[in-house]
Design a protein around this motif. Structure first.
Motif, PDB file in Angstrom:
ATOM      1  N   LEU A 166       5.838   5.652  54.254  1.00  0.00           N
ATOM      2  CA  LEU A 166       5.870   7.038  53.781  1.00  0.00           C
ATOM      3  C   LEU A 166       5.008   7.175  52.537  1.00  0.00           C
ATOM      4  CD1 LEU A 166       7.268   9.883  54.055  1.00  0.00           C
ATOM      5  CD2 LEU A 166       8.980   9.013  52.444  1.00  0.00           C
ATOM      6  N   GLU A 167       4.293   8.276  52.436  1.00  0.00           N
ATOM      7  CA  GLU A 167       3.472   8.444  51.244  1.00  0.00           C
ATOM      8  C   GLU A 167       4.317   8.823  50.027  1.00  0.00           C
ATOM      9  OE1 GLU A 167       0.462  11.413  51.135  1.00  0.00           O
ATOM     10  OE2 GLU A 167       1.838  13.085  51.220  1.00  0.00           O
ATOM     11  N   ALA A 168       3.921   8.252  48.908  1.00  0.00           N
ATOM     12  CA  ALA A 168       4.422   8.654  47.595  1.00  0.00           C
ATOM     13  C   ALA A 168       3.154   8.843  46.775  1.00  0.00           C
ATOM     14  CB  ALA A 168       5.332   7.587  47.001  1.00  0.00           C
ATOM     15  N   ASN A 169       2.541   9.991  46.920  1.00  0.00           N
ATOM     16  CA  ASN A 169       1.164  10.168  46.472  1.00  0.00           C
ATOM     17  C   ASN A 169       1.013  10.296  44.967  1.00  0.00           C
ATOM     18  OD1 ASN A 169      -1.199  12.544  46.031  1.00  0.00           O
ATOM     19  ND2 ASN A 169      -1.772  10.770  47.265  1.00  0.00           N
ATOM     20  N   TYR A 170       1.903  11.067  44.319  1.00  0.00           N
ATOM     21  CA  TYR A 170       1.658  11.330  42.899  1.00  0.00           C
ATOM     22  C   TYR A 170       2.952  11.433  42.108  1.00  0.00           C
ATOM     23  CZ  TYR A 170       2.802  16.231  44.036  1.00  0.00           C
ATOM     24  OH  TYR A 170       3.434  17.382  44.457  1.00  0.00           O
ATOM     25  N   ASP A 171       2.841  11.077  40.853  1.00  0.00           N
ATOM     26  CA  ASP A 171       3.890  11.319  39.878  1.00  0.00           C
ATOM     27  C   ASP A 171       3.671  12.724  39.318  1.00  0.00           C
ATOM     28  OD1 ASP A 171       5.970  10.229  37.779  1.00  0.00           O
ATOM     29  OD2 ASP A 171       4.334  11.146  36.623  1.00  0.00           O
ATOM     30  N   GLU A 172       4.695  13.548  39.322  1.00  0.00           N
ATOM     31  CA  GLU A 172       4.529  14.946  38.953  1.00  0.00           C
ATOM     32  C   GLU A 172       4.040  15.125  37.511  1.00  0.00           C
ATOM     33  OE1 GLU A 172       8.313  16.577  39.985  1.00  0.00           O
ATOM     34  OE2 GLU A 172       7.881  16.533  42.147  1.00  0.00           O
ATOM     35  N   GLU A 173       4.555  14.306  36.596  1.00  0.00           N
ATOM     36  CA  GLU A 173       4.123  14.433  35.200  1.00  0.00           C
ATOM     37  C   GLU A 173       2.667  14.000  35.026  1.00  0.00           C
ATOM     38  OE1 GLU A 173       5.326  12.904  30.684  1.00  0.00           O
ATOM     39  OE2 GLU A 173       6.602  12.394  32.403  1.00  0.00           O
ATOM     40  N   LEU A 174       2.279  12.902  35.701  1.00  0.00           N
ATOM     41  CA  LEU A 174       0.891  12.451  35.599  1.00  0.00           C
ATOM     42  C   LEU A 174      -0.071  13.490  36.162  1.00  0.00           C
ATOM     43  CD1 LEU A 174       1.024   8.639  36.504  1.00  0.00           C
ATOM     44  CD2 LEU A 174       0.765   9.693  34.247  1.00  0.00           C
ATOM     45  N   LEU A 175       0.323  14.123  37.256  1.00  0.00           N
ATOM     46  CA  LEU A 175      -0.535  15.162  37.820  1.00  0.00           C
ATOM     47  C   LEU A 175      -0.639  16.349  36.877  1.00  0.00           C
ATOM     48  CD1 LEU A 175      -2.207  16.172  40.266  1.00  0.00           C
ATOM     49  CD2 LEU A 175      -0.087  17.229  41.121  1.00  0.00           C
ATOM     50  N   ASP A 176       0.498  16.786  36.337  1.00  0.00           N
ATOM     51  CA  ASP A 176       0.509  17.959  35.449  1.00  0.00           C
ATOM     52  C   ASP A 176      -0.351  17.746  34.212  1.00  0.00           C
ATOM     53  OD1 ASP A 176       2.124  19.435  37.098  1.00  0.00           O
ATOM     54  OD2 ASP A 176       3.991  18.890  36.073  1.00  0.00           O
TER      55      ASP A 176
END
Length: 266
Positions: free
Chosen positions: A160-170
């Motif tokens: 399963l993909e776990a593409n991004y950390d929300e804080e790092l993206l923000d």
């Protein structure tokens, strides 16, 4: 059943699944030379591949497809939209157009298309079964639909993909339009969304969870492991990366008694 991620990330994806003498690839998103090198590292002969299944036309899923399939004369299965969007000119005798929800038999393997939300033309993920064990490869998932839920409930092995950390993206350097594309329901799953999905829809048959398609800029292996490890005491947890292939998994995980496999459509 044997399986591994030869490459997994926003710069290239390629997954191997085999049952005895029957072997397939899902996506060929790294160049053919690197596919061959990584196969050699896990003891797989490229000439043994019976078919290639393509999830969608984005470059990180088809970069090495044309060269690899022509070199080894391997049939390619993809939807009409994916083929049209790829702009590839594959040999007619190697090109097989399938529906997004179609299943195909390759020797002892059944490969079932899983329609999903992603910003591509007719994208689908795939579930591979030998009649006893179900291996699901679910990446590039914009949001969780009923098809994805059903597959997770019946998976023994789940990538399963776990593409991004929300804080790092923000807080990262991506422009707004790209951040929005990633998280607008047609892009990718965050670590949090992936974990919530696993916790809600996994069943007791899930023995191995592999997290993949990690963003190079907006995620870290350590963050994924820290988030998922506390919830995986009853199963094996692995993280596939862009830098190298995983080990070739198989008997040490699958030597247990399983429930009935997924009932495929007639």
């Amino acid at each position: 059943m044997k399986y591994c991620a030869l490459a997994s990330g926003s710069n290239g994806n390629c997954y191997y699944v085999a049952n005895e003498e029957d072997a397939i690839l899902i996506d060929v998103g790294i160049n053919a030379k690197h596919v061959e090198l990584r196969m050699a590292n896990v003891g797989v002969d490229p000439a043994a591949i019976k078919a290639i299944f393509i999830t969608h036309e984005h470059t990180d899923h088809i970069r090495g497809l044309a060269v690899f399939c022509k070199r080894y004369q391997i049939p390619v299965y993809m939807t009409a939209g994916s083929y049209r969007g790829s702009r590839l000119q594959l040999p007619q005798n190697l090109t097989h157009i399938i529906r997004r929800d179609e299943y195909v038999e390759i020797g002892s393997l059944k490969i079932c298309g899983v329609p999903k939300y992603h910003d591509a033309q007719e994208p689908c993920s795939f579930l591979v079964s030998n009649g006893k064990i179900n291996i699901a490869v679910l990446t590039d998932i914009g949001r969780i639909c009923d098809n994805v839920k059903q597959v997770i409930r019946q998976a023994d092995i789940l990538l399963l993909e776990a593409n991004y950390d929300e804080e790092l993206l923000d807080t990262g350097s991506y422009p707004f339009f790209l951040k929005n594309r990633i998280r607008n329901g047609w892009g990718h799953l965050s670590n949090r969304m992936a974990l919530e999905t696993v916790l809600e829809y996994r069943t007791s048959r899930l023995r191995h969870l592999i997290l993949g398609h990690l963003s190079g800029q907006n995620n870290k292996v350590e963050l994924v492991r820290q988030m998922f490890a506390p919830h995986c005491q009853q199963m094996k947890l692995s993280i596939a990366t862009r830098y190298e292939e995983t080990k070739l998994f198989g008997g040490e995980i699958l030597s247990v008694s399983y429930q009935a496999a997924l009932v495929f459509p007639e």
